[in-house]
Write an enzyme that holds these catalytic residues in place. Structure first.
Site, short mmCIF file in Angstrom:
data_model
loop_
_atom_site.label_atom_id
_atom_site.label_comp_id
_atom_site.label_asym_id
_atom_site.label_seq_id
_atom_site.Cartn_x
_atom_site.Cartn_y
_atom_site.Cartn_z
N SER A 7 0.84 -1.20 0.00
CA SER A 7 0.00 0.00 0.00
C SER A 7 0.87 1.24 0.00
O SER A 7 1.62 1.49 0.94
CB SER A 7 -0.90 0.03 1.22
OG SER A 7 -1.48 1.32 1.33
N HIS A 32 -1.11 -1.16 -4.29
CA HIS A 32 -2.41 -0.88 -3.69
C HIS A 32 -2.49 0.62 -3.42
O HIS A 32 -1.60 1.20 -2.78
CB HIS A 32 -2.56 -1.68 -2.40
CG HIS A 32 -3.90 -1.57 -1.76
ND1 HIS A 32 -5.00 -2.27 -2.21
CD2 HIS A 32 -4.33 -0.85 -0.69
CE1 HIS A 32 -6.05 -1.98 -1.45
NE2 HIS A 32 -5.66 -1.12 -0.52
N ASP A 34 -4.66 3.62 -1.86
CA ASP A 34 -5.73 3.92 -0.90
C ASP A 34 -6.20 5.37 -1.02
O ASP A 34 -5.48 6.29 -0.64
CB ASP A 34 -5.21 3.69 0.52
CG ASP A 34 -5.10 2.21 0.86
OD1 ASP A 34 -6.10 1.50 0.71
OD2 ASP A 34 -4.00 1.79 1.27
N MET A 36 -8.81 8.17 0.20
CA MET A 36 -9.72 8.49 1.33
C MET A 36 -10.21 9.92 1.21
O MET A 36 -9.42 10.82 0.93
CB MET A 36 -8.97 8.34 2.65
CG MET A 36 -8.32 6.99 2.85
SD MET A 36 -7.43 6.98 4.41
CE MET A 36 -6.61 5.38 4.30
N HIS A 65 -8.23 1.32 -4.21
CA HIS A 65 -9.19 1.07 -3.12
C HIS A 65 -9.81 2.41 -2.73
O HIS A 65 -9.18 3.22 -2.06
CB HIS A 65 -8.44 0.43 -1.94
CG HIS A 65 -9.26 0.23 -0.72
ND1 HIS A 65 -8.71 -0.04 0.52
CD2 HIS A 65 -10.61 0.23 -0.52
CE1 HIS A 65 -9.67 -0.18 1.42
NE2 HIS A 65 -10.83 -0.01 0.82
N MET A 67 -12.05 4.66 -0.63
CA MET A 67 -12.76 4.80 0.65
C MET A 67 -13.45 6.15 0.61
O MET A 67 -13.03 7.10 1.27
CB MET A 67 -11.76 4.68 1.82
CG MET A 67 -11.26 3.25 2.02
SD MET A 67 -9.71 3.17 2.93
CE MET A 67 -8.56 3.34 1.56
N MET A 136 -11.79 -6.10 4.55
CA MET A 136 -10.98 -5.27 5.45
C MET A 136 -10.76 -6.03 6.75
O MET A 136 -11.71 -6.50 7.38
CB MET A 136 -11.68 -3.95 5.74
CG MET A 136 -11.78 -2.96 4.59
SD MET A 136 -10.19 -2.52 3.82
CE MET A 136 -9.30 -1.81 5.21
N ASP A 174 -6.98 -6.74 3.59
CA ASP A 174 -6.32 -5.44 3.75
C ASP A 174 -6.39 -4.97 5.20
O ASP A 174 -7.48 -4.77 5.73
CB ASP A 174 -7.03 -4.44 2.82
CG ASP A 174 -6.42 -3.04 2.84
OD1 ASP A 174 -5.40 -2.83 3.52
OD2 ASP A 174 -6.98 -2.17 2.14
C1 DX5 Z 1 -6.52 1.20 5.48
C2 DX5 Z 1 -6.03 0.96 4.07
C3 DX5 Z 1 -4.96 -0.04 4.02
C4 DX5 Z 1 -3.71 0.37 4.74
C5 DX5 Z 1 -3.01 -0.87 5.19
O1 DX5 Z 1 -7.61 2.04 5.44
O2 DX5 Z 1 -7.10 0.50 3.26
O3 DX5 Z 1 -4.66 -0.39 2.67
O4 DX5 Z 1 -2.84 1.14 3.95
O5 DX5 Z 1 -1.97 -0.51 6.02
P1 DX5 Z 1 -1.29 -1.56 6.99
O6 DX5 Z 1 -0.75 -2.66 6.14
O7 DX5 Z 1 -0.22 -0.75 7.63
O8 DX5 Z 1 -2.34 -2.04 7.95
ZN ZN Z 2 -6.58 -0.38 1.24
#
Ligand code: DX5
Ligand code: ZN
Length: 214
Positions: A7, A32, A34, A36, A65, A67, A136, A174
């Site tokens: 990620s 990956h 992320d 947000m 991904h 969010m 998740m 994840d």
């Molecule tokens: C959390 C993200 C994950 C995050 C994982 O909201 O969707 O992808 O980056 O991070 P680690 O591996 O540190 O838990």
């Molecule tokens: Zn993620």
């Protein structure tokens, strides 16, 4: 096939090019990404400006991904920005089917995801509709959280559903993945493990990725 998706959220953004190149050279399978929005999750990460260098420099596919609320407004732009797969949260929409169709229409792989407090059975009707489901194993929003142990039973359940229906839908997991728990999560039936801090905060990220795949 065991796949690792580092990620980029845990990368060093002052040296993003260097970190992308490090993942390119590693045994990782996907990037990956992320995204947000500060509304669906209590944190804001990044969006299109980070997709641009990723798309230009990454030699492995971009697994996006989302969010965010209203993913239907943005999925096509993420497809155009170079996503290999686009995932959004089931609990962020009334009906995932039209949003999946927007992604599919762009020729991009679809992924549906759920937070740990969403009943895993709610994915059942969609297992045959998507390329991947993302379970998740922490609450979406932050890297560096601890893996929720109850996730293992959910992974086993979804694995059994997929196999009993003869589907080839991938299971991605994840949150809180480490060198120490990766084997257990793969054994439960996961195909793709996302790892942020366990990769980027490791003394030797490439070695951490290698160990997770063993
Ligand atoms: C959390 C993200 C994950 C995050 C994982 O909201 O969707 O992808 O980056 O991070 P680690 O591996 O540190 O838990
Ligand atoms: Zn993620």
């Amino acid at each position: 096939m065991k796949q690792i998706a580092p990620s980029i959220l845990s990368a060093d953004f002052a040296h993003l090019g260097r970190d992308i190149e490090m993942i390119n050279q590693s045994d990782a399978d996907l990037f990956h990404v992320d995204v947000m929005d500060g509304i669906f999750v209590p944190n804001i990460s990044f969006g299109f400006p980070i997709m641009e260098p990723l798309h230009r420099l990454a030699t492995k596919p971009l697994d996006v991904h989302l969010m965010i609320v209203h993913p239907e407004k943005y999925v096509e732009r993420f497809c155009d920005a170079g996503a290999w797969s686009v995932g959004f949260h089931l609990e962020a929409v009334d009906d995932p089917m039209p949003v999946l169709e927007l992604i599919r229409h762009k020729g991009v792989r679809t992924c549906l995801t759920i937070n740990p407090d969403i009943d895993v059975h709610r994915l059942d009707p969609y297992l045959g509709e998507v390329d991947m489901v993302l379970l998740m194993s922490v609450f979406a929003g932050f890297g560096g959280q601890k893996f929720i142990p109850e996730s293992i039973d959910k992974i086993r359940y979804v694995r059994q559903q997929i196999d009993s229906h003869g589907l080839n839908t991938l299971i991605e997991v994840d949150g809180g993945v480490t060198v120490d728990n990766a084997a257990m999560i793969f054994d439960a039936g996961a195909d793709v493990l996302v790892a942020g801090s366990a990769v980027f905060h490791a003394a030797n990220p490439a070695e951490a990725i290698r160990q997770m795949k063993q």
